[in-house]
Design an enzyme around this catalytic site. Structure first.
Site: not given
Length: 478
Positions: A176, A251, A285, A385
């Site tokens: 997906k 991750e 990231c 973040e």
């Protein structure tokens, strides 16, 4: 031009080696990040679509897992060749979906997936498939059907980082991709079809995370889940996977420190650091978003950072002068602007940039490249973040203080250390609790393990370590 010539309508899913009609009729629009216009349309998949894809992957697993290494490697190499042949198309598609400048998109968004598929056949040869331990023969076997769920920021790269190693070791996959940047995944499915890959080893179901993603994770026919995305979503994946007691590779997010020691070349370190923070408009990231500098060199670092940031021309990703494209969506743009305003409210000093739209860019999800200084470790912009072109410069007092600040984060994905003494830099790097650390701007290595500590996840992608994630161990007592 950033404008798509026509809307790309993808109205089928790829299951069992064929393009099939989805079970539902709902669709999802794909929006061009630079123009805010609809550029594509994909199926909004359902749990029934996931059932079909998992059944196909399970049916294919028996023969694919027993196929020889050479046979599996031949398929992976054929996909690599297909990716290389369509690299310009892939780069252009992702530059429209995501907004990365086309030159970088060719090198990174199209180049890295090709490199991953190309490298995996050789890496498979390095696996110790069996070994004698006393009176036991210990063998490594593919774990089974892998559910792969991938993000939008490096869409095809993240797909390749899961699909290539999983297939090479004998697993089958249900993918997906992110519904925000999914068109590149359809290109990959076409390449699998053209390569004559065995039916069912790779299956594509598009849709949203709460529907298709959760159906994949919860499905009893999925043996393992590999997920890349936000830490919040990663927690949800872990919760659902735990119900089936299935392994998960995660991750997740990052808030990576870039420690510039007092003996470093400040000009080189800050210049490189700003670039590492702003890559892909900060939608990375592992971006080095926290720059730690000696307090007595703070003003000098600010001046350098402001100059470097000013050179990041914001604009259409298909214009040669553009070094910074838009963010991926309106939601992401408003999120980033909110963080910039939060930084100012909490007392960080705005060196350059800000929450206002860049001049002359009335359309597209553009944000000014922004640098804050005098940031404290307890500020929101130092802890959360942001996923945009926003750099926080944090002063420190001595090496121990720098290490303390570097580790003062819930995340632990990446980092950097700069020093005139490489051995000193390595000593500091060993004390930073992250999955990878750049020494003096060391170049990203796509064959080295990539993954995080703490809330940045667990498991590793890329290189030989990625293959081992998709293997399990059996011992036979002789």
């Amino acid at each position: 031009m950033a404008v798509a010539a026509e809307i790309q309508v993808r109205d089928k899913l790829f299951v069992a080696g064929e393009w099939v009609d989805p079970s539902g009729t709902e669709t999802i629009d794909v929006v061009n990040a630079s123009t805010e216009e609809v550029m594509g349309r994909i199926p909004q998949g359902t749990p029934e679509d996931v059932d079909r894809a998992v059944a196909a992957a399970r049916a294919a697993f028996e023969s694919w897992s027993q196929a020889g290494l050479a046979e599996r490697a031949e398929v992976v190499r054929a996909v690599a060749a297909g990716l290389a042949a369509r690299s310009d198309e892939i780069a252009a598609t992702i530059s429209q979906e995501l907004g990365m400048p086309i030159g970088l998109s060719k090198a990174i968004q199209a180049g890295l997936p090709t490199m991953t598929f190309t490298s995996v056949p050789q890496l498979v040869e390095e696996i110790t498939w069996q070994e004698q331990v006393g009176n036991s023969l210990v063998v490594r076997e593919p774990i089974g059907v892998v559910g792969a769920i991938t993000p939008w920021n490096y869409p095809l790269h993240q797909i390749a980082a899961k699909v290539a190693p999983a297939l090479a070791v004998g697993c089958t996959v249900v993918l997906k991709p992110s519904e925000v940047a999914p068109l590149n995944a359809f290109i990959l499915a076409e390449i699998f079809e053209e390569a004559g890959a065995p039916a069912g080893i790779f299956n594509l179901v598009t849709g949203t995370g709460p529907v298709v993603g959760e159906a994949i994770v919860s499905h009893p026919g999925v043996d393992m889940v590999s997920f890349t995305g936000s830490t919040r979503a990663g927690r949800r994946v872990s919760e659902l996977a735990a119900q089936g007691v299935k392994p998960v590779a995660l991750e997740l997010g990052g808030k990576s420190p870039n420690v510039i020691l007092d003996d470093a070349d400040l000009e080189a370190a800050v210049t490189d650091g700003v670039s590492k923070c702003f890559l892909n408009s900060g939608q990375t990231c592992s971006a080095l978003t926290r720059m730690l500098v000696p307090r007595d060199r703070l003003e000098e670092a600010e001046r350098i950072a402001a100059t470097v940031a000013a050179a990041f021309t914001v604009g259409d990703p298909f214009e040669p002068a553009s070094k910074l494209g838009p963010l991926v969506s309106d939601v992401q743009r408003e999120r980033v602007r909110g963080y910039i305003r939060k930084g100012e409210e909490e007392g960080a000093r705005l060196v350059t940039g800000g929450a206002e739209p860049p001049d002359g860019l009335d359309r597209g999800y553009f944000v000014q490249p922004t640098v804050f200084s005098g940031v404290r470790s307890d500020m929101t912009i130092a802890q959360e973040e942001i996923f945009g072109p926003v750099l926080s410069i944090i002063p420190y007092d001595g090496e121990e203080d720098a290490i303390r600040i570097a580790n003062d984060s819930a995340y632990g994905l990446a980092g950097g250390v700069w020093s005139a003494d490489e051995e000193r830099a390595k000593r500091v790097a060993r004390r930073i609790r992250t999955g990878q650390v750049e020494i003096n701007g060391g170049v990203f290595n796509p064959l080295a393990p990539f993954g995080g500590y703490k809330q940045s996840g667990h498991g590793r992608e890329l290189g030989r370590f990625a293959l081992e994630e998709f293997l399990t161990v059996k011992s036979m007592q002789l």
